[in-house]
Enzyme design. Sequence first.
Site, PDB file in Angstrom:
ATOM      1  CG  ASP A  14      -0.103   1.664   7.395  1.00 23.08           C
ATOM      2  OD1 ASP A  14      -0.193   0.490   7.818  1.00 23.08           O
ATOM      3  OD2 ASP A  14      -1.092   2.342   7.075  1.00 23.08           O
ATOM      4  CG  ASP A  64      -2.013   1.021   1.184  1.00 23.79           C
ATOM      5  OD1 ASP A  64      -2.467   1.359   0.069  1.00 23.79           O
ATOM      6  OD2 ASP A  64      -2.431   1.498   2.248  1.00 23.79           O
TER       7      ASP A  64
END
Length: 336
Positions: free
Chosen positions: A221, A203
């Site tokens: 993340d 992502d």
Amino acid sequence: MQELQSPQTFSDLTPEHILRAAEHATGLGFTGLVAPLPSYINRVYELQDMDGRRHIIKFYRPARWSKAALEDEHRFLLDCAAAELPVVAPATLRKGGTLEETGPIFFALFQKRAGRELDITHDRDWEQLGRLIARLHNVAAADKAAHRLYLHPDKTLARDGEELLRGCIPAAMREDFQSLIEQLKDISRPLFEKETLIRLHGDLHRKNILHRPGEGLLLIDFDDMMTGPAMQDLWLLLPDRLEKCRREAGLLMEGYRTFRDLAHSSTELTEPLRAMRQIYFLAWCHRQKNDTRFSATFPDWGSESFWRQELKDLKSQIERIQPRSTRPAFHFIADL
């Protein structure tokens, strides 16, 4: 004194639960600071220990990932840190691992490292990004993540499409939706056959790359870490569709090829990956639809008009891909 019960859901997480979990996992004493940080999927808080050091404690959404899948993510982060890549690896806890649990909720602690959102303003910024992602992929390719998602038309796309057909597509639209999924699988499958699939961030858009003045970039993340083609960690960074940002794409890939090979044909995956991300996001939303925060954020999700528009968008995206599948890939020249 009444014993503190283990939390069963995020709504049960009180400051007392959070501090007790952190102290038990680390053996450290913490002050009363429990500052919530923005995160829709997980629950994330900033803590401070008695020596004034700041920590981040991350509680993972129950039932989203297995323990083994979370350990795959942590192992990837530790591999990156060992290779001196700019990531924040999970802390080693008192029992020797990086993952603990309170009730059914897994959690981990990280050192706090802040930064500014990435701003790409010069050609050299694109090249720097490409080099960093290539280094990430060199580390990624050295091991596997057996318990993470496998980004492939016959794996994630097939799974997500079936889940949506079973769970929420209006009956009158199911045949059209299934036809679109099959078209997308047929178009994408030959392109994936050309690729080596490796561990990925998964992502990697601009909000997941911070700039730390005086230090450089920081990748954050890894929650959607998966196995898939290298292009998945590249196309999300582009400012527009491939044909509209050839210069930026060329610079990004020129930087990438400084440290790792990337076939020119890999760019053919960009639009199929975009379509697969549409389906992945729809399936993710379907799993969250009963969450009160989700219904407040997406009040019209799942209505007949919503699905009509989604099918229209997906059809348009597949029409965009179909002629591209028979064309030669772009051969970028960075100094156009």
